[in-house]
Enzyme design. Structure first.
Site, short mmCIF file in Angstrom:
data_model
loop_
_atom_site.label_atom_id
_atom_site.label_comp_id
_atom_site.label_asym_id
_atom_site.label_seq_id
_atom_site.Cartn_x
_atom_site.Cartn_y
_atom_site.Cartn_z
N HIS A 72 0.81 -1.21 0.00
CA HIS A 72 0.00 0.00 0.00
C HIS A 72 0.85 1.27 0.00
O HIS A 72 1.92 1.30 0.60
CB HIS A 72 -0.90 0.04 1.24
N TYR A 93 2.04 1.14 13.46
CA TYR A 93 2.37 2.00 12.33
C TYR A 93 2.19 3.45 12.76
O TYR A 93 1.12 3.83 13.21
CB TYR A 93 1.38 1.82 11.18
N ARG A 113 -9.05 -6.86 -1.58
CA ARG A 113 -8.44 -5.61 -2.04
C ARG A 113 -7.00 -5.83 -2.48
O ARG A 113 -6.59 -5.41 -3.56
CB ARG A 113 -8.51 -4.57 -0.92
#
Length: 186
Positions: A65, A135, A170
């Site tokens: 991503h 994160y 996805r």
């Protein structure tokens, strides 16, 4: 050694952050992030968002991503539990390492984090069951500016250490790279 040190990795702008881990009979302590220290290293990171993920099954892959400008982001990735094989892919248009990847094994308690600059895609494979990541992001997640790369793209040829498992719909739907992919213009 100060509480944090940065180590350059083969892709320009990608760093391994090493924390000083203090241990005694009570357990351990490490400073995971210090904005002032990163600024002193010339790598400022102002945090806009903090996320946590738990990946239940060994072999599961999440990613790859990234976000396009004006929401391109830096990320600091730390493993809190278990172990992961953390992957960064340079998607910066015009970069000499465009579409090159680098991976680091991150284990809970090892005092290591991966610091990605804007213009890098990120993903990982869980090397243990119940792998947990923290994160820190420099930008808010903005769905209209997200991008992704296929974790099985032969152009990238990422050498995943385990057979791939549990890709989300996805992530499995990211297209393979072709000449139309220009990367991120920063």
């Amino acid at each position: 050694m100060s509480e944090l040190s940065l180590h350059k990795l083969p892709l320009a702008g990608l760093f391994l952050l090493q924390q000083k881990v203090h241990q005694d009979e009570r357990g351990r302590f490490a400073r995971l992030f210090c904005e002032g220290s990163l600024e002193a290293f010339g790598q400022p990171l102002h945090i806009r968002q903090i996320n946590q993920s738990l990946t239940r099954e060994r072999g599961t892959v999440r990613g790859l991503h990234f976000q396009y400008p004006p929401h391109a982001e830096s990320k600091l990735i730390t493993c809190l539990r278990g172990a992961v094989w953390d992957v960064a892919v340079d998607v910066r248009h015009g970069s000499p390492t465009f579409l090159h990847w680098h991976a680091e094994r991150l284990d809970s308690g090892d005092g290591r984090s991966l610091l990605l600059p804007p213009g890098f895609a990120h993903g990982f494979q869980a090397l243990s069951d119940d792998a947990e990541l923290l994160y820190l992001h420099s930008a808010d997640y903005t769905p209209g500016h997200e991008g992704g790369l296929s974790v099985t793209d032969p152009h990238l040829a990422i050498d995943w250490p385990l057979p791939l498992k549990n890709l989300s719909a996805r992530d499995a739907g990211h297209p393979l790279l072709d000449e139309s992919f220009q990367g991120v213009h920063l």
